[in-house]
Design an enzyme around this catalytic site. Structure first.
Site, PDB file in Angstrom:
ATOM      1  N   HIS A 160       0.872  -1.178   0.000  1.00 52.56           N
ATOM      2  CA  HIS A 160       0.000   0.000   0.000  1.00 52.56           C
ATOM      3  C   HIS A 160       0.911   1.231   0.000  1.00 52.56           C
ATOM      4  CE1 HIS A 160      -2.805   2.929   1.832  1.00 52.56           C
ATOM      5  NE2 HIS A 160      -3.789   2.123   1.462  1.00 52.56           N
ATOM      6  N   GLN A 205      -4.410  -5.133   7.146  1.00 45.44           N
ATOM      7  CA  GLN A 205      -5.398  -6.111   6.669  1.00 45.44           C
ATOM      8  C   GLN A 205      -5.297  -7.459   7.370  1.00 45.44           C
ATOM      9  OE1 GLN A 205      -7.796  -5.134   4.980  1.00 45.44           O
ATOM     10  NE2 GLN A 205      -7.024  -3.248   4.044  1.00 45.44           N
ATOM     11  N   LYS A 236     -10.529  -0.419  10.487  1.00 46.20           N
ATOM     12  CA  LYS A 236     -10.687  -1.606   9.639  1.00 46.20           C
ATOM     13  C   LYS A 236     -11.072  -2.829  10.471  1.00 46.20           C
ATOM     14  CE  LYS A 236      -7.241  -0.018   6.280  1.00 46.20           C
ATOM     15  NZ  LYS A 236      -8.038   0.363   5.118  1.00 46.20           N
TER      16      LYS A 236
HETATM   17  N1  PLP Z   1      -1.786  -0.871   4.513  1.00 41.62           N
HETATM   18  C1  PLP Z   1      -2.726  -1.621   3.932  1.00 41.62           C
HETATM   19  C2  PLP Z   1      -2.379  -2.997   3.471  1.00 41.62           C
HETATM   20  C3  PLP Z   1      -4.005  -1.102   3.750  1.00 41.62           C
HETATM   21  O1  PLP Z   1      -4.942  -1.844   3.164  1.00 41.62           O
HETATM   22  C4  PLP Z   1      -4.300   0.200   4.204  1.00 41.62           C
HETATM   23  C5  PLP Z   1      -5.620   0.801   3.983  1.00 41.62           C
HETATM   24  O2  PLP Z   1      -6.379   0.382   3.137  1.00 41.62           O
HETATM   25  C6  PLP Z   1      -3.279   0.929   4.819  1.00 41.62           C
HETATM   26  C7  PLP Z   1      -2.043   0.362   4.959  1.00 41.62           C
HETATM   27  C8  PLP Z   1      -3.501   2.309   5.326  1.00 41.62           C
HETATM   28  O3  PLP Z   1      -4.430   2.307   6.369  1.00 41.62           O
HETATM   29  P1  PLP Z   1      -4.923   3.684   6.971  1.00 41.62           P
HETATM   30  O4  PLP Z   1      -5.546   4.444   5.837  1.00 41.62           O
HETATM   31  O5  PLP Z   1      -5.901   3.289   8.014  1.00 41.62           O
HETATM   32  O6  PLP Z   1      -3.718   4.373   7.500  1.00 41.62           O
END
Ligand code: PLP
Length: 408
Positions: A124, A204, A227
Site C-alpha cells: 500500500h 489487513q 478496519k
Molecule cells: N496498509 C494496507 C495494506 C491497507 O490496506 C491500508 C488501507 O487500506 C493501509 C495500509 C492504510 O491504512 P490507513 O488508511 O488506516 O492508515
C-alpha cells in the site's frame, strides 16, 4: 464454531440501511473500512456522556476515569496482539501514521545514505511513500520483493536481496488488492538471520485473523482501528521495547515530555513519548470496545467464516465469462477479490453495482505500483468481513451479469 451471522448483522446498524428505496445495502468494501457495532458506538457515546475529561493531567474523578478508560483500551489492544506489555503499544491515527512514526523516528536515527530498506511490490502507498521520502532526504536505497503472476511473493528473490545487507524489511502481512497472506513468520526469520529489523503492515491482517507479535518475533507492527470494527482516527504501533526506548520522539508538545525548560526538554518514557498533545480519547475507548467485540466472537471463527465466503466468492466469480480475479487461490488469501471485466472500466462496474446497493471499490486501491506490475490501471474490489454472507456474494454476481448486459 460457525458464526451466528444473523445475530452479528443485527449488531451493525448501517447494515440495515436501504441505499435506494427498497434496495438494501450490500457492503463489500470492508478492506477500505469496516462498519461499527452497537457496542463500539455505545462505548464512545458513554465516554462522552459520563466520563469526558482530558487524560493524564488531572486528579479529579472524571480525569481519572477518562485516563483509566484510555489505558484499559491500550491493555486490550496489547492482549489482542499478545504484546509483552501495554506500554509497547503506541496510539497513532492509523496504520499510515504508525509507519511514518517508524520512518521518521527510527529511520532518521538509524538509516544513513546507502542503507537498504526492502519492501515488496504489493505494498500500500503508506508503506512506500515514507521510504521514498527517506530515500529523497537521506539517500537510502529501496529494493522490492517481486510479486509472481499468481500474486505471491517470490521468496527466492527475497533471499537474494537479503545478501545485500538490508537494515529493514517492511512488508504487508496481507495485500489489500490480491488478498495474499504473506508468510510473515518466515520473512521475519530470514530478515533477522540477515541482520535486518522488520516492520509488518498489519492493516489487513490484525482485523481478520489472530496476529501474535511474540510468535512472529516482529520488531514493529502497524494497524488501524477503523478496519477492525473500531472508529476512524485511531490506530496503533507495536514495537519491541528496546527499539521504542531508543527512538526519539516523533512530535513535540504536551504529554510526551518529562520536563520542559525554556531551552530544553527531556522526553517521557514509552508509550507517552510518542503521544504528543490531547489524543483521540473517545476513539481509544471505541478501539478497546472493538477489540472486546472481536475477541468475544473469536478471531479463529472470524477467519474461518471469511475463508468460506472467499472460497465461495472466487468460485462464483470465476464462472463469469471475461472476468479475471487477481491474486492466489482461496487457501493463500484473505477476504479480498479484486477483478477486471473484459472491456468494461472498473469505475463503471462499481457505479452500476451501486444502483443495486452493492458497495465495491474501484481504482488502484493505493497500490498503484502493483497495478502497474499487472499492466492494468485499476480493478474493482469486493471484500468481506465477519458480517458478509454468501447471499451478498450472489447479489454481487447477479449485479456483475447486469453490468455485462448493460455494456453488451
Ligand atoms: N496498509 C494496507 C495494506 C491497507 O490496506 C491500508 C488501507 O487500506 C493501509 C495500509 C492504510 O491504512 P490507513 O488508511 O488506516 O492508515
Amino acid at each position: 464454531m460457525a458464526l451466528d451471522i444473523r445475530k452479528i448483522r443485527d449488531d451493525f446498524p448501517t447494515l440495515t440501511r436501504e441505499i435506494h428505496p427498497g434496495i438494501p445495502l450490500v457492503y463489500l468494501d470492508s478492506t477500505a473500512t469496516s462498519h461499527k457495532p452497537e457496542a463500539v458506538l455505545a462505548a464512545m457515546d458513554g465516554y462522552y456522556r459520563r466520563s469526558n475529561a482530558n487524560i493524564h493531567r488531572g486528579v479529579h474523578t472524571l480525569a481519572e476515569e477518562a485516563t483509566a478508560l484510555y489505558e484499559q483500551a491500550r491493555e486490550s489492544i496489547a492482549g489482542f496482539i499478545n504484546a509483552p506489555a501495554a506500554r509497547q503499544v503506541i496510539y497513532t491515527r492509523n496504520t499510515t501514521e504508525s509507519i511514518n512514526l517508524v520512518a521518521y523516528s527510527w529511520g532518521r536515527t538509524n538509516l544513513q545514505s546507502g542503507d537498504l530498506v526492502i519492501a515488496t511490490e504489493m505494498e500500500h502507498h503508506s508503506n512506500l511513500v515514507p521510504w521514498h521520502m527517506l530515500a529523497a532526504e537521506r539517500g537510502i536505497r529501496l529494493e522490492f520483493i517481486p510479486v509472481t503472476e499468481d500474486g505471491l511473493l517470490d521468496l527466492n528473490e527475497y533471499r537474494k536481496l537479503l545478501t545485500l545487507g538490508p537494515k529493514l524489511v517492511a512488508f504487508t502481512h496481507m495485500s489489500n488488492v490480491l488478498g495474499t497472506i504473506n508468510p510473515a513468520k518466515e520473512i521475519i526469520r530470514l530478515a533477522h538471520e540477515a541482520g535486518a529489523l522488520t516492520l509488518l503492515d498489519g492493516a489487513q491482517s490484525v482485523p481478520h485473523f489472530a496476529v501474535d507479535v511474540q510468535d512472529l518475533d516482529v520488531d514493529f507492527l502497524a494497524f488501524s482501528a477503523h478496519k477492525m470494527v473500531g472508529p476512524t482516527g485511531i490506530g496503533a504501533l507495536y514495537g519491541k521495547k528496546s527499539l521504542l526506548d531508543g527512538m526519539p520522539p516523533f512530535m513535540g508538545g504536551g504529554d510526551m515530555i518529562k520536563t520542559v525548560h525554556l531551552r530544553s526538554f527531556t522526553a517521557n518514557t514509552i508509550p507517552y513519548k510518542f503521544e504528543a498533545g490531547t489524543p483521540a480519547i473517545a476513539e481509544a475507548v471505541g478501539f478497546g470496545a472493538a477489540i472486546e467485540y472481536l475477541t468475544a466472537i473469536g478471531m479463529d471463527a472470524i477467519a474461518a467464516h471469511e475463508h468460506a465466503i472467499t472460497e465461495y466468492a472466487l468460485e462464483r466469480l470465476e464462472e463469469i465469462p471475461g472476468l479475471r480475479v487477481f491474486g492466489p487461490s482461496a487457501d493463500k488469501k484473505g477476504g479480498v477479490a479484486a477483478f477486471v471485466l473484459d472491456g468494461i472500466h472498473p469505475h463503471d462496474v462499481a457505479q452500476i453495482l451501486d444502483r443495486d446497493g452493492i458497495a465495491v471499490r474501484a481504482g488502484h486501491h493505493c497500490a498503484q505500483p502493483l497495478h502497474e506490475k499487472f499492466k492494468i490501471p485499476a480493478t474493482s474490489r469486493a471484500s468481506f468481513y465477519l458480517y458478509s454472507t454468501t447471499a451478498e456474494v450472489d447479489k454481487l454476481v447477479e449485479g456483475i451479469y447486469k453490468v455485462k448486459k448493460y455494456f453488451s
